[in-house]
Enzyme design. Structure first.
Site, PDB file in Angstrom:
ATOM      1  N   GLU A  58       0.720  -1.285  -0.101  1.00 55.48           N
ATOM      2  CA  GLU A  58      -0.008   0.129   0.232  1.00 55.48           C
ATOM      3  C   GLU A  58       0.870   1.121  -0.070  1.00 55.48           C
ATOM      4  O   GLU A  58       0.566   2.329  -0.810  1.00 55.48           O
ATOM      5  CB  GLU A  58      -0.781   0.149   1.230  1.00 55.48           C
ATOM      6  CG  GLU A  58      -1.898  -1.155   1.349  1.00 55.48           C
ATOM      7  CD  GLU A  58      -1.442  -2.408   1.958  1.00 55.48           C
ATOM      8  OE1 GLU A  58      -2.081  -3.138   2.661  1.00 55.48           O
ATOM      9  OE2 GLU A  58      -0.186  -2.544   1.999  1.00 55.48           O
ATOM     10  N   ALA A 160      14.048 -37.945  -4.157  1.00 53.77           N
ATOM     11  CA  ALA A 160      14.109 -38.629  -5.511  1.00 53.77           C
ATOM     12  C   ALA A 160      14.367 -40.038  -5.662  1.00 53.77           C
ATOM     13  O   ALA A 160      14.819 -40.591  -4.412  1.00 53.77           O
ATOM     14  CB  ALA A 160      15.483 -38.169  -6.354  1.00 53.77           C
ATOM     15  N   SER A 174      23.613 -43.674  -3.653  1.00 56.10           N
ATOM     16  CA  SER A 174      22.388 -42.898  -4.235  1.00 56.10           C
ATOM     17  C   SER A 174      22.806 -41.862  -5.355  1.00 56.10           C
ATOM     18  O   SER A 174      21.686 -41.242  -5.690  1.00 56.10           O
ATOM     19  CB  SER A 174      21.381 -42.326  -3.168  1.00 56.10           C
ATOM     20  OG  SER A 174      22.197 -41.243  -2.394  1.00 56.10           O
ATOM     21  N   ARG A 190      14.767 -24.571  -4.631  1.00 59.07           N
ATOM     22  CA  ARG A 190      15.210 -24.099  -3.159  1.00 59.07           C
ATOM     23  C   ARG A 190      14.931 -22.829  -2.806  1.00 59.07           C
ATOM     24  O   ARG A 190      14.700 -22.288  -1.616  1.00 59.07           O
ATOM     25  CB  ARG A 190      16.633 -24.577  -2.832  1.00 59.07           C
ATOM     26  CG  ARG A 190      16.705 -26.002  -2.812  1.00 59.07           C
ATOM     27  CD  ARG A 190      18.223 -26.531  -2.610  1.00 59.07           C
ATOM     28  NE  ARG A 190      18.416 -27.759  -2.382  1.00 59.07           N
ATOM     29  CZ  ARG A 190      19.589 -28.183  -2.510  1.00 59.07           C
ATOM     30  NH1 ARG A 190      20.728 -27.747  -2.861  1.00 59.07           N
ATOM     31  NH2 ARG A 190      19.760 -29.662  -2.354  1.00 59.07           N
ATOM     32  N   THR A 202      21.970 -38.186   6.814  1.00 55.40           N
ATOM     33  CA  THR A 202      21.938 -37.380   5.591  1.00 55.40           C
ATOM     34  C   THR A 202      23.437 -36.623   5.391  1.00 55.40           C
ATOM     35  O   THR A 202      24.169 -36.586   4.405  1.00 55.40           O
ATOM     36  CB  THR A 202      20.894 -36.390   4.976  1.00 55.40           C
ATOM     37  OG1 THR A 202      19.818 -37.264   5.177  1.00 55.40           O
ATOM     38  CG2 THR A 202      21.085 -35.714   3.852  1.00 55.40           C
ATOM     39  N   ASP A 206      26.065 -37.825   3.010  1.00 57.73           N
ATOM     40  CA  ASP A 206      25.990 -36.947   1.519  1.00 57.73           C
ATOM     41  C   ASP A 206      27.084 -35.904   1.599  1.00 57.73           C
ATOM     42  O   ASP A 206      27.258 -35.376   0.527  1.00 57.73           O
ATOM     43  CB  ASP A 206      24.539 -36.768   1.319  1.00 57.73           C
ATOM     44  CG  ASP A 206      23.852 -37.860   1.029  1.00 57.73           C
ATOM     45  OD1 ASP A 206      24.286 -38.962   0.639  1.00 57.73           O
ATOM     46  OD2 ASP A 206      22.553 -37.816   0.913  1.00 57.73           O
ATOM     47  N   LEU A 210      23.282 -27.855   0.100  1.00 58.50           N
ATOM     48  CA  LEU A 210      22.042 -27.462   0.586  1.00 58.50           C
ATOM     49  C   LEU A 210      21.954 -25.641   0.037  1.00 58.50           C
ATOM     50  O   LEU A 210      21.105 -25.114   0.801  1.00 58.50           O
ATOM     51  CB  LEU A 210      21.752 -27.584   1.822  1.00 58.50           C
ATOM     52  CG  LEU A 210      21.509 -29.144   2.325  1.00 58.50           C
ATOM     53  CD1 LEU A 210      21.058 -28.968   3.848  1.00 58.50           C
ATOM     54  CD2 LEU A 210      20.577 -29.998   1.502  1.00 58.50           C
ATOM     55  N   GLU A 294      14.673 -32.247   3.123  1.00 62.02           N
ATOM     56  CA  GLU A 294      15.166 -33.093   2.133  1.00 62.02           C
ATOM     57  C   GLU A 294      15.876 -34.133   3.032  1.00 62.02           C
ATOM     58  O   GLU A 294      16.883 -34.544   2.852  1.00 62.02           O
ATOM     59  CB  GLU A 294      16.307 -32.154   1.487  1.00 62.02           C
ATOM     60  CG  GLU A 294      15.734 -31.173   0.340  1.00 62.02           C
ATOM     61  CD  GLU A 294      16.880 -30.833  -0.770  1.00 62.02           C
ATOM     62  OE1 GLU A 294      17.660 -31.573  -0.946  1.00 62.02           O
ATOM     63  OE2 GLU A 294      16.701 -29.859  -1.131  1.00 62.02           O
ATOM     64  N   GLY A 296      16.131 -38.085   5.278  1.00 63.32           N
ATOM     65  CA  GLY A 296      16.176 -39.562   4.887  1.00 63.32           C
ATOM     66  C   GLY A 296      14.903 -40.074   5.383  1.00 63.32           C
ATOM     67  O   GLY A 296      14.057 -39.249   5.769  1.00 63.32           O
TER      68      GLY A 296
END
Length: 364
Positions: A58, A160, A174, A190, A202, A206, A210, A294, A296
């Site tokens: 506004e 995935a 993976s 993201r 994770t 991995d 991120l 994201e 496990g």
């Protein structure tokens, strides 16, 4: 053109479109757009909320005025605020402008406003109409609305998997199930979130980054939840120059001596149990409207059980991993009958090369 012949839906949809331009930058605030017409129904200004701390929609519209708004009309997709925050109350500006009619799509769920702005406008003699394009406005700000009502962040779970429903081989490998187009889209996607959540497992397996890979600044907050605190002393998430990192741990099970491994740049909070709802509430208090899980299988299952997930995004690659012991996206929900299973709705399907992406909502 007479004001009585104005296409009100057209101008509210314009306000909603303007609001959407602030899609990834307004948290913890909502996305808001405003349109001002003169007394004859001609467009004389518009604006939208660009970023938290900057003028509201506004105020931006009044700053952009081409002529006097006296006896004109305003269209805004969310009730104007009536409290002093980082910026002055918008209601005061609307009242002092001499505008005669205000069309509001939906009421603000924030308790500091929630009908009070509408009441003040009416008391000032302004005609207020509520409910135009309600569905579109609710959808645009569903995360902000959810956070204010549930006091939890709106959660989206992403994973995935192969076409036979596996997220990894039984040895944990993976990388990579999906193709490069799918993985690149995740970086962009993201940018829609205020925080990204993973579990300690994770992080250990991995070592993810991120981030959006520079598609938005600042990057979403990276959140690690751990029950043990047994985390590596070196990790991509400990590099706080790329993005901020928050470590949340379960104080009932964690070995707090491991905190010595965590760099000082990482913010640390403890919770009393491993209930994911505690994470969601912490992030809501920090102003996170929408968060991406994201994580496990274990944490994903717990997050769904504790109602922390409102939408899911599944990438499916045309690959068969096989194996009874290969990794599944979830643990056991202990369903015994088909009418107990989780049902999803509003599914949308898109393709990324040979990969399929399905976005769905949990049934209300």
């Amino acid at each position: 053109m007479s004001e009585k012949n104005v296409n009100h839906t057209k101008w509210m949809k314009r306000a909603i479109f303007l609001a959407s331009l602030g899609k990834n930058t307004t948290s913890p605030n909502p996305r808001v757009g405003a349109v001002i017409l003169d007394k004859d129904g001609n467009l004389i200004s518009e604006g939208f909320h660009h970023k938290a701390g900057m003028p509201h929609a506004e105020a931006m519209a009044f700053n952009n005025l081409k002529k006097d708004a006296k006896e004109g009309s305003m269209y805004v997709n969310l009730e104007p605020c009536c409290h002093q925050g980082k910026t002055p109350p918008c209601v005061d500006k609307v009242i002092s402008s001499g505008i005669r009619k205000v069309y509001i799509s939906i009421q603000d769920p924030d308790k500091r406003v929630s009908g009070k702005g509408i009441k003040l406008l009416k008391e000032a003699g302004i005609q207020v109409h509520v409910g135009l394009c309600k569905k579109e406005s609710l959808d645009l700000n569903k995360d902000f609305i959810y956070r204010n009502i549930a006091k939890k962040a709106f959660g989206v779970l992403k994973w995935a998997m192969s076409i036979d429903g596996r997220i990894g081989l039984k040895n944990g490998n993976s990388k990579w199930i999906t193709n490069t187009k799918s993985r690149s889209s995740v970086h962009s996607f993201r940018a829609e979130f205020d925080a990204i959540i993973i579990g300690g497992n994770t992080l250990r397996k991995d070592n993810p980054i991120l981030t959006t890979r520079g598609k938005i600044n600042p990057e979403p907050l990276r959140v690690v939840f751990t029950k043990s605190l047994d985390l590596p002393s070196k990790s991509n998430l400990w590099d706080c120059d790329k993005a901020k990192t928050l470590l949340i741990y379960d104080s009932s099970t964690a070995n707090e001596s491991y905190l010595a491994r965590i760099p000082k740049c990482v913010e640390v909070e403890k919770v009393s149990s491993d209930n994911p709802e505690l994470i969601s509430k912490i992030l809501a208090k920090r102003g996170c409207n929408k968060v991406l899980w994201e994580c496990g299988p274990r944490l994903a299952t717990a997050a769904i059980k504790s109602n922390c997930i409102q939408e899911i995004i599944t990438f499916i690659a045309p690959k068969i991993l096989g194996g009874e012991n290969s990794m599944n996206p979830f643990g056991d929900f202990e369903f015994r009958e088909m009418d107990e299973v989780i049902k999803l709705s509003d599914s949308k399907v898109s393709l990324f090369g040979s990969d399929i992406c399905i976005k769905s909502s949990f049934k209300k």
